[in-house]
Design a protein around this motif. Structure first.
Motif, PDB file in Angstrom:
ATOM      1  N   ALA A   1      16.440   5.611  18.438  1.00  0.00           N
ATOM      2  CA  ALA A   1      15.556   6.007  20.120  1.00  0.00           C
ATOM      3  C   ALA A   1      15.788   7.620  19.962  1.00  0.00           C
ATOM      4  CB  ALA A   1      15.952   5.121  20.855  1.00  0.00           C
ATOM      5  N   GLU A   2      17.077   8.283  19.683  1.00  0.00           N
ATOM      6  CA  GLU A   2      16.606   9.595  19.214  1.00  0.00           C
ATOM      7  C   GLU A   2      15.800  10.319  18.581  1.00  0.00           C
ATOM      8  OE1 GLU A   2      20.254  13.575  20.193  1.00  0.00           O
ATOM      9  OE2 GLU A   2      20.478  11.093  19.713  1.00  0.00           O
ATOM     10  N   MET A   3      16.248   9.399  17.354  1.00  0.00           N
ATOM     11  CA  MET A   3      15.612   9.922  16.674  1.00  0.00           C
ATOM     12  C   MET A   3      13.879   9.595  16.138  1.00  0.00           C
ATOM     13  SD  MET A   3      15.995   9.028  12.459  1.00  0.00           S
ATOM     14  CE  MET A   3      17.914   9.367  12.689  1.00  0.00           C
ATOM     15  N   SER A   4      12.932   8.250  17.200  1.00  0.00           N
ATOM     16  CA  SER A   4      11.900   8.393  16.807  1.00  0.00           C
ATOM     17  C   SER A   4      11.172   9.354  18.390  1.00  0.00           C
ATOM     18  CB  SER A   4      11.768   6.388  18.011  1.00  0.00           C
ATOM     19  OG  SER A   4      10.562   5.965  18.539  1.00  0.00           O
ATOM     20  N   GLN A   5      11.840   9.239  19.111  1.00  0.00           N
ATOM     21  CA  GLN A   5      11.816  10.581  20.558  1.00  0.00           C
ATOM     22  C   GLN A   5      11.637  12.366  19.693  1.00  0.00           C
ATOM     23  OE1 GLN A   5      14.114  10.951  23.326  1.00  0.00           O
ATOM     24  NE2 GLN A   5      12.828  12.083  25.143  1.00  0.00           N
ATOM     25  N   SER A   6      12.590  11.834  18.911  1.00  0.00           N
ATOM     26  CA  SER A   6      13.021  13.571  18.019  1.00  0.00           C
ATOM     27  C   SER A   6      11.508  13.495  17.401  1.00  0.00           C
ATOM     28  CB  SER A   6      13.403  13.753  17.530  1.00  0.00           C
ATOM     29  OG  SER A   6      13.485  15.308  16.548  1.00  0.00           O
ATOM     30  N   LEU A   7      10.930  12.664  16.461  1.00  0.00           N
ATOM     31  CA  LEU A   7       9.403  12.217  15.641  1.00  0.00           C
ATOM     32  C   LEU A   7       8.415  12.752  16.643  1.00  0.00           C
ATOM     33  CD1 LEU A   7      10.948  10.023  12.918  1.00  0.00           C
ATOM     34  CD2 LEU A   7      10.848  11.975  12.582  1.00  0.00           C
TER      35      LEU A   7
ATOM     36  N   GLN B   1       8.247  13.921  19.071  1.00  0.00           N
ATOM     37  CA  GLN B   1       7.670  15.306  19.710  1.00  0.00           C
ATOM     38  C   GLN B   1       7.299  16.393  18.500  1.00  0.00           C
ATOM     39  OE1 GLN B   1      11.372  16.452  21.417  1.00  0.00           O
ATOM     40  NE2 GLN B   1      11.115  14.910  23.533  1.00  0.00           N
ATOM     41  N   GLN B   2       8.034  15.957  17.677  1.00  0.00           N
ATOM     42  CA  GLN B   2       7.111  16.664  16.040  1.00  0.00           C
ATOM     43  C   GLN B   2       5.933  16.411  15.748  1.00  0.00           C
ATOM     44  OE1 GLN B   2      10.272  16.608  12.675  1.00  0.00           O
ATOM     45  NE2 GLN B   2      11.490  17.085  13.899  1.00  0.00           N
ATOM     46  N   MET B   3       5.991  15.096  16.411  1.00  0.00           N
ATOM     47  CA  MET B   3       4.013  14.760  15.485  1.00  0.00           C
ATOM     48  C   MET B   3       3.363  15.267  17.081  1.00  0.00           C
ATOM     49  SD  MET B   3       4.954  10.497  14.496  1.00  0.00           S
ATOM     50  CE  MET B   3       2.641  10.284  14.751  1.00  0.00           C
ATOM     51  N   MET B   4       3.739  15.252  18.364  1.00  0.00           N
ATOM     52  CA  MET B   4       3.065  15.935  19.119  1.00  0.00           C
ATOM     53  C   MET B   4       2.505  16.989  19.248  1.00  0.00           C
ATOM     54  SD  MET B   4       4.261  13.923  22.740  1.00  0.00           S
ATOM     55  CE  MET B   4       2.966  14.299  23.907  1.00  0.00           C
TER      56      MET B   4
ATOM     57  N   GLU C   1      -1.247  21.767  17.759  1.00  0.00           N
ATOM     58  CA  GLU C   1      -0.721  22.587  16.114  1.00  0.00           C
ATOM     59  C   GLU C   1      -2.015  22.503  15.358  1.00  0.00           C
ATOM     60  OE1 GLU C   1       1.462  25.030  12.948  1.00  0.00           O
ATOM     61  OE2 GLU C   1       2.575  23.426  13.531  1.00  0.00           O
ATOM     62  N   ASN C   2      -2.571  21.409  14.867  1.00  0.00           N
ATOM     63  CA  ASN C   2      -3.704  20.752  14.126  1.00  0.00           C
ATOM     64  C   ASN C   2      -4.776  21.396  14.556  1.00  0.00           C
ATOM     65  OD1 ASN C   2      -4.602  20.308  11.748  1.00  0.00           O
ATOM     66  ND2 ASN C   2      -5.456  18.058  13.100  1.00  0.00           N
TER      67      ASN C   2
END
Length: 289
Positions: free
Chosen positions: A247-253, A255-258, A263-264
């Motif tokens: 769950a922590e990894m998913s949340q981090s990913l 946030q990274q995707m957002m 940025e895109n």
């Protein structure tokens, strides 16, 4: 003993010849060493074992005597209680016998009194000649002649007839209540009762052993269940930790995707602005896509 020549001869043959005293002393010393080092310790050990066995024998005898004294004391007490019950029962029986004896004596007195008046004439041969009894007038012929002792008994019986008759009727009609049945099955049977109690105790002990086995099996199953529960809890904790990590990894990913998306979008706006600036300056950019 060898002569000097024989000694030299044996030495020439390669044999060792020593003096008698030296041979004796060397062998005696070796035997003493063997005795001291091996045999005497074993003898001391055996003597100690014998003393221990003698002490064990004394303890066994003392224990037996103690148990025997207790058993004899208990047996004497049991017999004393049994004799006390018998004494009470015998006392009650003797009381009934005394009642019967009293009634028999009353009957025997009446029987002897009546039979005493019927003694034969021969029993009074040594007494006086007799007495004249008549129902006629004086001077008439006598009706009968009876010896004095018998005549006295007959007169006495006639005078006591009413009393004797009433006594006979009273004794004959007297109600006598005698207890003849005395139970013997209520005597204390302490030995059989104790044996029965011991038998029940044996059955109870067997039942308790079965119950203990059942409890032991239940405890083993409970321990096994606790172990399985502990393992399942540990596994659940591992799963929970793994899920928390995912769950922590998913949340981090996420946030990274957002952040990458934002940025895109910023880069796309910049690209559009740049393309627009190039067009204004008559510079066209052809995309390779």
């Amino acid at each position: 003993a060898l002569s000097k020549g024989e000694v030299e001869q044996h030495k020439g043959m390669g044999s060792t010849v020593v003096p008698l005293l030296q041979a004796y002393k060397s062998r005696y010393d070796r035997l003493r060493i063997l005795l001291t080092g091996k045999l005497l310790p074993k003898r001391e050990h055996l003597l100690q074992l014998r003393r221990q066995l003698q002490n064990s024998s004394i303890e066994v005898e003392a224990t037996r005597k103690g148990i025997e004294r207790e058993t004899l004391t208990d047996t004497d007490q049991i017999l004393e209680r049994l004799r006390a019950v018998e004494s009470m029962r015998q006392s009650a029986i003797r009381h009934q016998i005394l009642q019967i004896e009293e009634e028999l004596q009353s009957i025997e007195r009446l029987v002897r009194r009546v039979e005493q008046a019927n003694i034969d004439e021969e029993d009074f041969q040594n007494h006086s000649t007799g007495v004249l009894l008549t129902s006629a007038h004086p001077g008439s012929i006598p009706i009968e002649t009876i010896r004095t002792p018998r005549a006295l008994n007959m007169v006495e019986l006639i005078h006591q007839y009413s009393d004797l008759q009433s006594n006979i009727e009273r004794v004959a009609n007297k109600s006598v209540t005698i207890q003849v049945d005395f139970p013997t099955d209520d005597f204390p049977r302490e030995t059989s009762e104790r044996l029965e109690v011991l038998s029940k105790c044996d059955r109870y002990i067997h039942a308790l052993s079965i119950k203990d086995h059942m409890l032991w099996v239940s405890l083993q199953e409970l321990n096994h269940s606790d172990e399985q529960l502990r393992q399942e809890r540990k596994l659940s904790q591992d799963y929970a930790q793994e899920i928390a990590k995912w769950a922590e990894m998913s949340q981090s990913l996420t946030q990274q995707m957002m952040a990458l998306k934002q940025e895109n979008e910023v880069l796309e706006r910049k690209n559009r602005d740049l393309v627009e600036t190039l067009r204004k300056n008559n510079i066209y950019y052809i995309s390779q896509n």
